[in-house]
Write a protein that holds these residues in place. Structure first.
Motif, PDB file in Angstrom:
ATOM      1  N   HIS A 266       0.933  -1.501  -0.349  1.00 14.61           N
ATOM      2  CA  HIS A 266       0.056   0.222   0.321  1.00 14.61           C
ATOM      3  C   HIS A 266       1.240   1.015  -0.119  1.00 14.61           C
ATOM      4  O   HIS A 266       0.651   2.081  -0.163  1.00 14.61           O
ATOM      5  CB  HIS A 266      -0.717   0.339   1.407  1.00 14.61           C
ATOM      6  CG  HIS A 266      -1.866   1.175   1.190  1.00 14.61           C
ATOM      7  ND1 HIS A 266      -3.957   0.214   0.331  1.00 14.61           N
ATOM      8  CD2 HIS A 266      -2.168   2.160   1.353  1.00 14.61           C
ATOM      9  CE1 HIS A 266      -4.263   1.632   0.841  1.00 14.61           C
ATOM     10  NE2 HIS A 266      -3.489   2.627   1.105  1.00 14.61           N
ATOM     11  N   ILE A 267       1.803   1.735   0.545  1.00 19.85           N
ATOM     12  CA  ILE A 267       2.835   2.411   1.377  1.00 19.85           C
ATOM     13  C   ILE A 267       3.829   2.333   1.558  1.00 19.85           C
ATOM     14  O   ILE A 267       4.527   0.827   1.522  1.00 19.85           O
ATOM     15  CB  ILE A 267       2.341   3.815   2.006  1.00 19.85           C
ATOM     16  CG1 ILE A 267       1.963   2.727   3.877  1.00 19.85           C
ATOM     17  CG2 ILE A 267       0.832   3.930   2.519  1.00 19.85           C
ATOM     18  CD1 ILE A 267       2.099   2.880   4.366  1.00 19.85           C
ATOM     19  N   ASP A 280       2.513   6.341  -2.087  1.00 18.41           N
ATOM     20  CA  ASP A 280       0.819   5.864  -2.151  1.00 18.41           C
ATOM     21  C   ASP A 280       1.799   5.613  -3.244  1.00 18.41           C
ATOM     22  O   ASP A 280       1.669   5.509  -4.526  1.00 18.41           O
ATOM     23  CB  ASP A 280      -0.094   6.751  -2.494  1.00 18.41           C
ATOM     24  CG  ASP A 280      -1.178   5.644  -2.631  1.00 18.41           C
ATOM     25  OD1 ASP A 280      -1.866   5.607  -1.449  1.00 18.41           O
ATOM     26  OD2 ASP A 280      -1.469   5.083  -3.262  1.00 18.41           O
ATOM     27  N   SER A 283      -2.182   2.450  -4.290  1.00 14.23           N
ATOM     28  CA  SER A 283      -3.315   2.054  -3.475  1.00 14.23           C
ATOM     29  C   SER A 283      -4.498   2.107  -4.238  1.00 14.23           C
ATOM     30  O   SER A 283      -4.875   3.072  -5.448  1.00 14.23           O
ATOM     31  CB  SER A 283      -3.030   2.394  -2.130  1.00 14.23           C
ATOM     32  OG  SER A 283      -3.558   3.510  -2.317  1.00 14.23           O
ATOM     33  N   THR A 287      -4.478   7.194   0.634  1.00 14.63           N
ATOM     34  CA  THR A 287      -3.933   6.958   1.978  1.00 14.63           C
ATOM     35  C   THR A 287      -4.636   7.973   2.083  1.00 14.63           C
ATOM     36  O   THR A 287      -4.092   9.192   1.264  1.00 14.63           O
ATOM     37  CB  THR A 287      -2.409   6.607   1.594  1.00 14.63           C
ATOM     38  OG1 THR A 287      -2.090   5.428   1.406  1.00 14.63           O
ATOM     39  CG2 THR A 287      -1.652   7.084   2.677  1.00 14.63           C
ATOM     40  N   SER A 301      -2.983   8.559  -6.311  1.00 11.39           N
ATOM     41  CA  SER A 301      -2.057   7.624  -6.529  1.00 11.39           C
ATOM     42  C   SER A 301      -0.936   7.748  -7.164  1.00 11.39           C
ATOM     43  O   SER A 301      -1.019   8.744  -8.123  1.00 11.39           O
ATOM     44  CB  SER A 301      -3.315   6.884  -7.563  1.00 11.39           C
ATOM     45  OG  SER A 301      -1.832   5.511  -8.137  1.00 11.39           O
ATOM     46  N   ILE A 315      -4.354   3.975   6.269  1.00  6.56           N
ATOM     47  CA  ILE A 315      -4.450   2.963   4.711  1.00  6.56           C
ATOM     48  C   ILE A 315      -5.523   2.484   4.888  1.00  6.56           C
ATOM     49  O   ILE A 315      -5.705   1.839   4.092  1.00  6.56           O
ATOM     50  CB  ILE A 315      -2.930   1.686   5.068  1.00  6.56           C
ATOM     51  CG1 ILE A 315      -2.831   1.291   5.944  1.00  6.56           C
ATOM     52  CG2 ILE A 315      -2.267   2.830   4.372  1.00  6.56           C
ATOM     53  CD1 ILE A 315      -1.742  -0.128   5.804  1.00  6.56           C
TER      54      ILE A 315
END
Length: 327
Positions: A266-267, A280, A283, A287, A301, A315
């Protein structure tokens, strides 16, 4: 074929010209105060095929008398990467629509990746981009460092056959010693590429960052014990490291996400000399970041953002990461 680069022939008042750098992989516009020694270093790195964007950006001084407070860099490729700081910006045409990439007040820099780039111009925020097309009086440049108000590139010029060189009478230049942001289309997986920007000083890769070379920060996920960020950290349902850089092994942090709000990776949290940078990694659900004194914002994104102690990163599925000062 040429590089596709060109620059304006307009002559500005002494000390106002930007320093424009061109190789077959990188284009850069650096503020008027950028020193000769800095430009020499940047040219050597940009011309070295063994070194990448991370090395080029990492070599730009950010502190002290030699600090470069404004610049705009473009790394050419199927996906073009733009790195901007301070008063520098990139005006980019994608699908016939011009978008401006600027720093948005971010420190130490702002990064964006764009696909389908047709043309762009690099330079100061104060300039008007127009339609970004090359004009008859603009000068081509296949490589080197020159003075000018801005630097341009077009895919049409890059694809055109290279003509025989013709001498161009350059205007006299002073010596170096005298010297709508939300419309930006931010794309690409910065975890694989530009989010790994780091300081490059030419030394062999270290086995791990040290307190003297990286900012001392930590993070806490929910009620878990705090962990120091001394290497890149990837957080997600089933996180995987995009790559290993600089001999430093990344840390993978798995979280539960019953409703799958959290993406697999995700991050990214990456320590740099200037501080901790959150990215980010494209994702699915985004976020949400709450920084002290700046309110709440949602990262686009692929967007990168420097974060400070006291920042909360949501998240999804109740997974909240708190950034701490390392003690």
């Amino acid at each position: 074929m040429g590089t596709g680069a060109f620059y304006s022939a307009d002559v500005l008042e002494p000390g106002a010209d930007w320093r424009l750098l061109v190789t077959d992989r990188f284009l850069g516009a650096f503020g008027p105060s950028t020193s000769v020694s800095t430009m020499s270093t940047l040219w050597r790195i940009a011309a070295d095929d063994a070194l990448g964007l991370d090395a080029l950006v990492g070599a730009i001084p950010s502190r002290g008398v030699a600090a470069v407070d404004s610049f705009a860099i473009a790394a050419l490729g199927r996906v073009a990467t733009f790195v901007v700081r301070g008063g520098g910006c990139a005006d980019v045409s994608v699908g016939g629509r011009v978008r401006r990439v600027d720093a948005r007040g971010s420190e130490p820099w702002y990064v964006a990746e764009l696909t389908g780039v047709e043309r762009f111009q690099l330079g100061p925020l104060q300039r008007s981009p127009g339609d970004l097309t090359r004009q008859a009086r603009d000068l081509p440049i296949d490589g080197g460092v020159v003075f000018g108000p801005w630097l341009g590139w077009s895919s049409e010029a890059a694809a055109a056959p290279r003509s025989a060189p013709t001498p161009v009478q350059q205007p006299a230049q002073p010596p170096l010693s005298s010297f709508d942001p939300h419309d930006t289309n931010v794309l690409g997986d910065l975890g694989r590429r530009a989010a790994s920007l780091r300081r490059h000083r030419g030394e062999p890769p270290a086995t791990a960052p040290t307190p003297e070379t990286e900012s001392a920060t930590a993070f806490r996920l929910g009620d878990r014990a705090p962990e120091r960020v001394d290497a890149p950290v990837y957080v997600g349902r089933q996180p995987r490291s995009p790559r290993v850089t600089g001999g430093v092994l990344p840390r993978l942090v798995r979280v539960d996400s019953p409703s799958r709000e959290v993406s697999a990776t995700h991050i990214e949290l990456r320590p740099t000399r200037e501080g901790l940078v959150l990215t980010d990694l494209e994702s699915t659900n985004g976020t949400v970041v709450r920084q002290p004194g700046t309110g709440v914002r949602r990262l686009e994104s692929g967007e990168s953002l420097p974060v400070v102690p006291g920042t909360l990163i949501d998240i999804g599925d109740g997974n909240v990461i708190e950034i701490l000062a390392y003690r």
